[in-house]
Write a protein that holds these residues in place. Structure first.
Motif, PDB file in Angstrom:
ATOM      1  N   PHE A   1       1.462   5.456  -0.683  1.00  0.00           N
ATOM      2  CA  PHE A   1       0.732   6.683  -0.377  1.00  0.00           C
ATOM      3  C   PHE A   1       0.219   7.341  -1.650  1.00  0.00           C
ATOM      4  O   PHE A   1      -0.845   7.930  -1.681  1.00  0.00           O
TER       5      PHE A   1
ATOM      6  N   HIS B   1      -1.765   7.794   7.336  1.00  0.00           N
ATOM      7  CA  HIS B   1      -2.367   7.019   6.240  1.00  0.00           C
ATOM      8  C   HIS B   1      -1.740   5.617   6.187  1.00  0.00           C
ATOM      9  O   HIS B   1      -2.455   4.615   6.063  1.00  0.00           O
ATOM     10  N   GLU B   2      -0.426   5.537   6.291  1.00  0.00           N
ATOM     11  CA  GLU B   2       0.231   4.217   6.255  1.00  0.00           C
ATOM     12  C   GLU B   2      -0.156   3.394   7.482  1.00  0.00           C
ATOM     13  O   GLU B   2      -0.338   2.179   7.390  1.00  0.00           O
TER      14      GLU B   2
ATOM     15  N   HIS C   1      -6.129   5.152  -6.051  1.00  0.00           N
ATOM     16  CA  HIS C   1      -6.165   5.794  -4.742  1.00  0.00           C
ATOM     17  C   HIS C   1      -7.356   6.739  -4.558  1.00  0.00           C
ATOM     18  O   HIS C   1      -7.597   7.195  -3.456  1.00  0.00           O
TER      19      HIS C   1
ATOM     20  N   GLU D   1      -7.609   2.535  -0.208  1.00  0.00           N
ATOM     21  CA  GLU D   1      -6.835   3.761  -0.014  1.00  0.00           C
ATOM     22  C   GLU D   1      -7.664   4.843   0.655  1.00  0.00           C
ATOM     23  O   GLU D   1      -7.176   5.562   1.529  1.00  0.00           O
TER      24      GLU D   1
ATOM     25  N   SER E   1       0.821  -1.194   0.000  1.00  0.00           N
ATOM     26  CA  SER E   1       0.000   0.000   0.000  1.00  0.00           C
ATOM     27  C   SER E   1       0.855   1.243   0.000  1.00  0.00           C
ATOM     28  O   SER E   1       1.488   1.567   0.991  1.00  0.00           O
TER      29      SER E   1
HETATM   30 ZN    ZN Z   1      -2.132   3.991   0.763  1.00  0.00          ZN
END
Ligand code: ZN
Length: 286
Positions: free
Chosen positions: A40, A163-164, A255, A199, A38
């Motif tokens: 960004f 986010h991560e 995303h 996402e 995943s």
């Molecule tokens: Zn991501």
């Protein structure tokens, strides 16, 4: 964000001084068939590894000057504090629902890195690997946000980390595995839709974190949320594609658009309620 003098997470592997090892020519991330990596940044067809100008450096970048080094050190401290703040928030949320939060590890690297998801270069941008439950961040992305995406302030980097960590939450909740299983059954276009839902949910979790950290610590500055929304706007798939190719291919979105990334971060921030983040069943994403 107020961060000076605050707790830094100890769940950090600092590999900045190490060589990236066997970096594959062309950069990007390999090994994605095993795990859903995943990142960004999306952009769909503009996979950074496929753009010659953005390919991985074939050798290590020049050593940092003393001034750059102290800047780098400050950024490292900042992301370690942000990681600690995410630990405090997610520990609280998990405990409240009778669960235990397993904290992820943050790997700081420069140029290239090895993960359980394969080799990656800085060109991939920050990413999360479910195979080893680690977040991988090259601090040069901080600069990229400012220079390439024209995003000001420190909070966008906090949004990146949050986010991560959002992808880590998906890993703990089994969402990542469910989506990963679909990969072999769906066409690329169909799978991209699931990628967008993943996402946007990670953006939503980043917003949930911002809500809770402010309640717990009162540590956000006025303007922080606007900085995050600015960043979300800059890195929407539609924006990235338009920049890279001059046109937009919605089927290739992985995303979400700028408007969607803004919407889901904001929804997480205003509600603070993880139950509101079911992007997989949201009518707007069907
Ligand atoms: Zn991501």
């Amino acid at each position: 964000m107020q961060w000076l003098g605050r707790r830094e997470s100890s769940n950090v592997e600092d590999r900045r001084g190490m060589s990236g090892g066997t970096l594959l020519k062309g950069g990007g991330i390999v090994g994605v068939l095993v795990y859903l990596v995943s990142t960004f940044l999306g952009g769909g067809e503009i996979d950074p590894s496929k753009i010659p100008g953005l390919a991985a450096p074939s050798s290590q970048s020049a050593p940092l000057s003393p001034a750059e080094q102290s800047k780098d050190e400050e950024r490292a401290k900042f992301v370690k504090v942000v990681l600690a703040e995410t630990e405090d928030v997610w520990n609280e949320i998990f405990t409240a629902s009778g669960n235990r939060y397993q904290e992820p590890t943050l790997v700081l690297f420069r140029d290239g890195v090895e993960s359980a998801c394969g080799s990656a270069s800085s060109a991939s941008g920050p990413f999360y690997c479910p195979g080893d439950a680690k977040l991988y961040v090259d601090l040069s992305f901080y600069q990229e946000l400012q220079e390439r995406f024209n995003v000001a302030g420190d909070f966008p980097m906090a949004y990146v980390v949050a986010h991560e960590v959002g992808h880590h939450i998906q890993n703990l909740m089994g969402t990542a595995e469910k989506v990963n299983r679909l990969r072999s059954q769906l066409s690329e276009t169909e799978f991209n839709r699931y990628s967008v839902m993943m996402e946007l949910q990670a953006d939503f979790y980043a917003g949930v974190w911002a809500n809770h950290t402010q309640k717990l610590k009162n540590n956000l500055d006025p303007g922080d949320i606007d900085e995050a929304l600015n960043a979300a706007n800059a890195i929407g798939d539609d924006n990235l594609q338009k920049q890279a190719t001059g046109h937009i291919t919605p089927d290739a979105f992985t995303h979400g658009t700028s408007a969607q990334r803004i919407y889901w971060f904001k929804k997480g921030y205003t509600t603070g309620d993880i139950k509101q983040g079911d992007t997989f069943n949201d009518p707007s994403l069907q």
